[in-house]
Design a protein around this motif. Sequence first.
Motif, PDB file in Angstrom:
ATOM      1  N   GLN A 535       0.861  -1.189   0.000  1.00 38.42           N
ATOM      2  CA  GLN A 535       0.000   0.000   0.000  1.00 38.42           C
ATOM      3  C   GLN A 535       0.898   1.240   0.000  1.00 38.42           C
ATOM      4  OE1 GLN A 535      -2.797  -0.085   3.314  1.00 38.42           O
ATOM      5  NE2 GLN A 535      -2.862   2.144   3.411  1.00 38.42           N
ATOM      6  N   LEU A 536       0.938   1.957  -1.115  1.00 34.05           N
ATOM      7  CA  LEU A 536       1.767   3.170  -1.227  1.00 34.05           C
ATOM      8  C   LEU A 536       0.997   4.356  -0.662  1.00 34.05           C
ATOM      9  CD1 LEU A 536       3.304   2.832  -4.815  1.00 34.05           C
ATOM     10  CD2 LEU A 536       4.184   1.954  -2.652  1.00 34.05           C
ATOM     11  N   GLU A 537       1.659   5.090   0.239  1.00 33.62           N
ATOM     12  CA  GLU A 537       1.002   6.238   0.861  1.00 33.62           C
ATOM     13  C   GLU A 537       1.961   7.416   0.914  1.00 33.62           C
ATOM     14  OE1 GLU A 537      -2.046   6.557   1.853  1.00 33.62           O
ATOM     15  OE2 GLU A 537      -2.807   4.493   1.924  1.00 33.62           O
ATOM     16  N   ALA A 538       1.433   8.609   0.653  1.00 30.18           N
ATOM     17  CA  ALA A 538       2.226   9.834   0.799  1.00 30.18           C
ATOM     18  C   ALA A 538       2.062  10.323   2.232  1.00 30.18           C
ATOM     19  CB  ALA A 538       1.749  10.889  -0.182  1.00 30.18           C
ATOM     20  N   MET A 539       3.150  10.209   3.003  1.00 25.56           N
ATOM     21  CA  MET A 539       3.097  10.615   4.407  1.00 25.56           C
ATOM     22  C   MET A 539       4.175  11.658   4.666  1.00 25.56           C
ATOM     23  SD  MET A 539       2.423   7.020   6.413  1.00 25.56           S
ATOM     24  CE  MET A 539       3.652   5.978   5.671  1.00 25.56           C
ATOM     25  N   ASP A 540       4.209  12.129   5.888  1.00 22.11           N
ATOM     26  CA  ASP A 540       5.268  13.049   6.290  1.00 22.11           C
ATOM     27  C   ASP A 540       6.619  12.374   6.083  1.00 22.11           C
ATOM     28  OD1 ASP A 540       7.137  14.388   8.315  1.00 22.11           O
ATOM     29  OD2 ASP A 540       5.362  15.698   8.331  1.00 22.11           O
ATOM     30  N   SER A 541       7.601  13.108   5.604  1.00 22.53           N
ATOM     31  CA  SER A 541       8.903  12.510   5.285  1.00 22.53           C
ATOM     32  C   SER A 541       9.609  11.962   6.525  1.00 22.53           C
ATOM     33  CB  SER A 541       9.806  13.533   4.596  1.00 22.53           C
ATOM     34  OG  SER A 541       9.999  14.666   5.446  1.00 22.53           O
ATOM     35  N   SER A 542       9.194  12.413   7.730  1.00 23.49           N
ATOM     36  CA  SER A 542       9.822  11.906   8.961  1.00 23.49           C
ATOM     37  C   SER A 542       9.151  10.632   9.476  1.00 23.49           C
ATOM     38  CB  SER A 542       9.769  12.985  10.046  1.00 23.49           C
ATOM     39  OG  SER A 542       8.420  13.299  10.352  1.00 23.49           O
ATOM     40  N   ALA A 543       8.019  10.262   8.888  1.00 29.87           N
ATOM     41  CA  ALA A 543       7.336   9.032   9.298  1.00 29.87           C
ATOM     42  C   ALA A 543       8.122   7.819   8.808  1.00 29.87           C
ATOM     43  CB  ALA A 543       5.917   9.015   8.740  1.00 29.87           C
ATOM     44  N   SER A 544       7.841   6.651   9.366  1.00 27.34           N
ATOM     45  CA  SER A 544       8.576   5.430   9.007  1.00 27.34           C
ATOM     46  C   SER A 544       8.470   5.152   7.512  1.00 27.34           C
ATOM     47  CB  SER A 544       8.028   4.242   9.784  1.00 27.34           C
ATOM     48  OG  SER A 544       8.195   4.423  11.158  1.00 27.34           O
ATOM     49  N   PRO A 545       9.563   4.637   6.888  1.00 33.07           N
ATOM     50  CA  PRO A 545       9.501   4.321   5.459  1.00 33.07           C
ATOM     51  C   PRO A 545       8.613   3.107   5.184  1.00 33.07           C
ATOM     52  CG  PRO A 545      11.625   3.679   6.388  1.00 33.07           C
ATOM     53  CD  PRO A 545      10.907   4.414   7.457  1.00 33.07           C
ATOM     54  N   PHE A 546       8.738   2.073   6.035  1.00 31.43           N
ATOM     55  CA  PHE A 546       7.927   0.854   5.892  1.00 31.43           C
ATOM     56  C   PHE A 546       7.155   0.651   7.202  1.00 31.43           C
ATOM     57  CE2 PHE A 546      10.149   0.346   2.174  1.00 31.43           C
ATOM     58  CZ  PHE A 546      10.179  -0.922   1.614  1.00 31.43           C
ATOM     59  N   MET A 547       5.889   0.355   7.083  1.00 23.45           N
ATOM     60  CA  MET A 547       5.059   0.132   8.277  1.00 23.45           C
ATOM     61  C   MET A 547       4.115  -1.030   7.991  1.00 23.45           C
ATOM     62  SD  MET A 547       2.394   2.814   9.992  1.00 23.45           S
ATOM     63  CE  MET A 547       3.625   4.098  10.118  1.00 23.45           C
ATOM     64  N   ILE A 548       4.021  -1.949   8.922  1.00 17.46           N
ATOM     65  CA  ILE A 548       3.116  -3.095   8.744  1.00 17.46           C
ATOM     66  C   ILE A 548       1.845  -2.834   9.542  1.00 17.46           C
ATOM     67  CG2 ILE A 548       2.784  -5.544   9.204  1.00 17.46           C
ATOM     68  CD1 ILE A 548       5.845  -5.812   8.778  1.00 17.46           C
ATOM     69  N   THR A 549       0.719  -2.953   8.897  1.00 20.68           N
ATOM     70  CA  THR A 549      -0.565  -2.750   9.570  1.00 20.68           C
ATOM     71  C   THR A 549      -1.467  -3.940   9.312  1.00 20.68           C
ATOM     72  OG1 THR A 549      -1.583  -1.621   7.676  1.00 20.68           O
ATOM     73  CG2 THR A 549      -0.381  -0.242   9.262  1.00 20.68           C
ATOM     74  N   GLN A 550      -2.472  -4.072  10.163  1.00 17.46           N
ATOM     75  CA  GLN A 550      -3.468  -5.134   9.960  1.00 17.46           C
ATOM     76  C   GLN A 550      -4.840  -4.491  10.010  1.00 17.46           C
ATOM     77  OE1 GLN A 550      -3.448  -8.345  12.821  1.00 17.46           O
ATOM     78  NE2 GLN A 550      -4.132  -9.810  11.302  1.00 17.46           N
ATOM     79  N   PRO A 551      -5.614  -4.607   8.932  1.00 13.46           N
ATOM     80  CA  PRO A 551      -6.903  -3.911   8.857  1.00 13.46           C
ATOM     81  C   PRO A 551      -7.779  -4.187  10.079  1.00 13.46           C
ATOM     82  CG  PRO A 551      -6.367  -4.904   6.751  1.00 13.46           C
ATOM     83  CD  PRO A 551      -5.336  -5.390   7.715  1.00 13.46           C
ATOM     84  N   GLU A 552      -8.369  -3.143  10.626  1.00 10.16           N
ATOM     85  CA  GLU A 552      -9.170  -3.232  11.849  1.00 10.16           C
ATOM     86  C   GLU A 552     -10.293  -4.255  11.717  1.00 10.16           C
ATOM     87  OE1 GLU A 552     -10.542  -2.153  15.725  1.00 10.16           O
ATOM     88  OE2 GLU A 552      -8.668  -1.650  14.713  1.00 10.16           O
ATOM     89  N   PHE A 553     -11.033  -4.204  10.633  1.00  8.98           N
ATOM     90  CA  PHE A 553     -12.203  -5.074  10.489  1.00  8.98           C
ATOM     91  C   PHE A 553     -11.813  -6.543  10.514  1.00  8.98           C
ATOM     92  CE2 PHE A 553     -14.994  -7.560   7.705  1.00  8.98           C
ATOM     93  CZ  PHE A 553     -16.199  -7.407   8.365  1.00  8.98           C
ATOM     94  N   MET A 554     -10.801  -6.907   9.685  1.00 17.23           N
ATOM     95  CA  MET A 554     -10.376  -8.307   9.584  1.00 17.23           C
ATOM     96  C   MET A 554      -9.890  -8.820  10.939  1.00 17.23           C
ATOM     97  SD  MET A 554     -10.398  -9.646   6.391  1.00 17.23           S
ATOM     98  CE  MET A 554      -8.963 -10.690   6.213  1.00 17.23           C
ATOM     99  N   ARG A 555      -8.992  -8.038  11.563  1.00 18.86           N
ATOM    100  CA  ARG A 555      -8.408  -8.490  12.816  1.00 18.86           C
ATOM    101  C   ARG A 555      -9.470  -8.597  13.911  1.00 18.86           C
ATOM    102  NH1 ARG A 555      -7.757  -5.851  16.676  1.00 18.86           N
ATOM    103  NH2 ARG A 555      -7.738  -3.860  15.605  1.00 18.86           N
ATOM    104  N   ARG A 556     -10.356  -7.611  13.965  1.00 20.28           N
ATOM    105  CA  ARG A 556     -11.376  -7.613  15.011  1.00 20.28           C
ATOM    106  C   ARG A 556     -12.327  -8.798  14.846  1.00 20.28           C
ATOM    107  NH1 ARG A 556     -15.307  -2.569  16.311  1.00 20.28           N
ATOM    108  NH2 ARG A 556     -13.426  -1.348  15.842  1.00 20.28           N
ATOM    109  N   MET A 557     -12.728  -9.086  13.614  1.00 23.15           N
ATOM    110  CA  MET A 557     -13.629 -10.212  13.376  1.00 23.15           C
ATOM    111  C   MET A 557     -12.979 -11.536  13.792  1.00 23.15           C
ATOM    112  SD  MET A 557     -16.564  -9.219  12.428  1.00 23.15           S
ATOM    113  CE  MET A 557     -16.471  -7.667  13.272  1.00 23.15           C
ATOM    114  N   LYS A 558     -11.683 -11.670  13.503  1.00 26.93           N
ATOM    115  CA  LYS A 558     -10.958 -12.886  13.891  1.00 26.93           C
ATOM    116  C   LYS A 558     -10.937 -13.018  15.414  1.00 26.93           C
ATOM    117  CE  LYS A 558      -7.029 -14.075  11.919  1.00 26.93           C
ATOM    118  NZ  LYS A 558      -7.232 -15.427  11.346  1.00 26.93           N
ATOM    119  N   GLU A 559     -10.650 -11.903  16.096  1.00 26.20           N
ATOM    120  CA  GLU A 559     -10.591 -11.920  17.563  1.00 26.20           C
ATOM    121  C   GLU A 559     -11.955 -12.248  18.155  1.00 26.20           C
ATOM    122  OE1 GLU A 559      -7.020  -8.610  18.186  1.00 26.20           O
ATOM    123  OE2 GLU A 559      -9.102  -8.069  18.627  1.00 26.20           O
ATOM    124  N   MET A 560     -12.995 -11.677  17.579  1.00 29.30           N
ATOM    125  CA  MET A 560     -14.335 -11.918  18.096  1.00 29.30           C
ATOM    126  C   MET A 560     -14.742 -13.369  17.929  1.00 29.30           C
ATOM    127  SD  MET A 560     -16.272  -8.427  16.907  1.00 29.30           S
ATOM    128  CE  MET A 560     -17.917  -8.960  17.365  1.00 29.30           C
TER     129      MET A 560
END
Length: 635
Positions: A535-560
């Motif tokens: 997922q390419l995103e234009a962020m502040d240049s001081s933010a991390s270059p690579f970031m791993i995220t897990q979509p809220e909906f998917m993760r929450r449904m799995k936990e539930m």
Amino acid sequence: MAKGNINVSVENIFPLIKKFLYSDHEIFLRELISNATDATLKLKHLTSIGEAKVEYGNPIIEVKIDKEGKKLHIIDQGIGMTAEEVEKYINQVAFSGAEEFLDKYKDAGKDAGIIGHFGLGFYSAFMVADKVEIITKSYKDEPAAHWTCDGSPEFTLVEADKKERGTEIILHISEDEQEFLEEARIRELLTKYNKFMPIPIKFGTKEINDPDFTPKTTKDKDGKETTEPHKQITVDDIINNPDPAWTKQPADLEDEDYKKFYRELYPMQFEEPLFNIHLNVDYPFNLTGILYFPKMTNDLNIQKDKIQLYQNQVFVTDNVEGIVPEFLTMLRGVIDSPDIPLNVSRSYLQADGNVKKISSYITRKVADKLKSLFNNNREDFEKKWDDIKIVIEYGMLSEEKFFEKADAFALYPTVDGKYYTFEELTNAIKAKQTDKDDKMVILYASNKDEQHSYIQAAKDKGYEVLLLDSPIVSHLMQKLETSKENISFARVDADHIDNLIKKDDTTISKLSDEEKTKLDELLKDVVPSEKFIVQLEAMDSSASPFMITQPEFMRRMKEMQQTGGGMFGMGNMPEMYNLVVNTNHDLVNEILNTKTRKKQERLINQSLDLARLSQGLLKGEELTNFIKRSYDMIK
């Protein structure tokens, strides 16, 4: 001497009693002692109103074992019966429901739970005895009576020479029930069922130090002191506490009294309870009791049989589901209500109107107590929050009325150790954490250490981050999102921070469309597609270059789904993550402009490993290989 047949229209009900009630055969002792207690309390009432012209005194109930004679005696000093009353209450009333009993329960199996339901309490004695005798003398000036029955519909009733008021029941224990002639077994049953009966129960004697004896200390010629042994005396062994804490008024009890009673209930529990709730109501039903909040963990598989249910101080069960709201079955303590039948089936309980009212009352009372504790000493309540939150969150999910009341005391802690009520939280974050669609986004983390970089990114924006880490928090957030207006919860690692709370202003990417396409293709070639979506995103240049995220909906449904709920099948889906790449970071620009493919791949893999490491996703062999590669680069 009178002989006769017990008034039953069936061939022989005794084998049926044994057959249908056998799974609960140990409760015969509870039934007989309950009858003895009733007889004693009736006498107390009659003497208090002047109807019985006798001295009530200090009556006890005695249980005696005659091992040699294979007999068990239960003796009371209560109201007693005349011969006419024995004929009426033992031969007629106790069997008045016999046919109804047979019709209703002949196919019900062992779990019918009907002792006491049709006046059969006394006859439970025949589950363990071949023959039962009753020797009884009424408080009235009439001869004593002696009733004998050998487990057939035939009985004998003769005059007896008993001089003292009260009733003695003698059970001739069957060959296959000899365990009930063992002192340890009877003591176990008395402790289990009759520990808090309102009349003292004597079971043998015991030796204690004489309270009136003061040991003398003497000195010999060398000045050495010797203290004589303490004098022992023999006293009745009273195995019960007739005046337990829950029968008293809250105003008459101190904190130490509640703690002492807790230790009496749970002698093997060494940790003190956090606080207690004293229940005391006489309308529209009768209910007393004390509930204790023990220290809780996040384990939902907590033992749920710690609350004891009594009827007029007679133990009924420690399976209180259907009587106590489910979320409170994690608590400990005692509930006593004469409005709950001694023995009924689970389905009967759940359908009973009184039981439903009792359950609602307990819910309301607990909510009121929690609110009071919060209002009176918020600082102390906050300290205890981690130990009680699982009960409160479970209650908010399962009981609508509790959910409504919990707004006043349910807390939402932040990663910095602050605590908000829901109203306080929304007031605190409204200005900064409302997105461009006018929705308030509540950010949270589940692990401060693992999600540190994401938390920091949120804090850098001036956002507040909650720490929500209980196993049912996904369900609770779902409930709050549907109950409250215009709010949503998002875990800080569900996306990069600008996407979690989208504002009108957007960051411009330093890369052209052509460069973004080239970068996207390069990353998709190198990054494993079965684990990551790029997922390419234009962020502040001081933010991390690579970031791993897990979509809220998917993760929450799995936990539930893992804790019951959520969308079917989600729990079995493989873990999928987004790899968010900051197109404005210098490292990303360097990857794009590096001349050799080999170096591009090395930079991508190293950046990906660092992102996985910060998320706690790099483990085992992959972590070992990453460390080795890092050392190789240093060399």
